[in-house]
Design a protein around this motif. Structure first.
Motif: not given
Length: 90
Positions: A1-18
Motif C-alpha cells: 500500500m502506498r501513501s501517495f498516488t500518482p495523481a497526488g505526486l503529479a500535483g507537485l509543481t515545486l522543484p524537488s530533491l529526492w
C-alpha cells in the motif's frame, strides 16, 4: 500500500530533491524511485548515495573529511536532540 498516488505526486509543481541510499532498508530504493518518477510536473533530481541506508543524514562525516569542524560543532551544539528543529548554515 502506498501513501501517495500518482495523481497526488503529479500535483507537485515545486522543484524537488529526492535523496536516498542505494541500500535503504526502510523506505526501499524502489519506493523512492517510484516517488521521484511520479512527480512528473516537478523539476526534480534524485541523489543516490552509494552503500548508504535510510539514516545516512544523521551520520557525521569522518574526521579525515575536509572542513568538518563547523559540521561537528553544529551536531554537538546545546539543545540538539530536544525535538526543536534547528537550521545551520554551512
Amino acid at each position: 500500500m502506498r501513501s501517495f498516488t500518482p495523481a497526488g505526486l503529479a500535483g507537485l509543481t515545486l522543484p524537488s530533491l529526492w535523496i536516498m541510499g542505494d541500500q535503504d532498508d526502510v523506505a526501499g530504493a524502489d519506493g523512492i524511485h517510484w516517488l521521484h518518477d511520479n512527480a512528473v510536473k516537478s523539476e526534480r533530481r534524485l541523489l543516490v548515495f552509494a552503500n548508504a541506508r535510510n539514516n545516512l543524514g544523521g551520520n557525521p562525516p569522518p574526521a579525515s573529511a575536509p572542513d568538518t569542524a563547523r559540521l561537528r560543532a553544529a551536531r554537538e551544539e546545546p539543545g540538539r536532540g530536544t525535538g526543536r528543529a534547528r537550521a545551520t548554515t554551512l
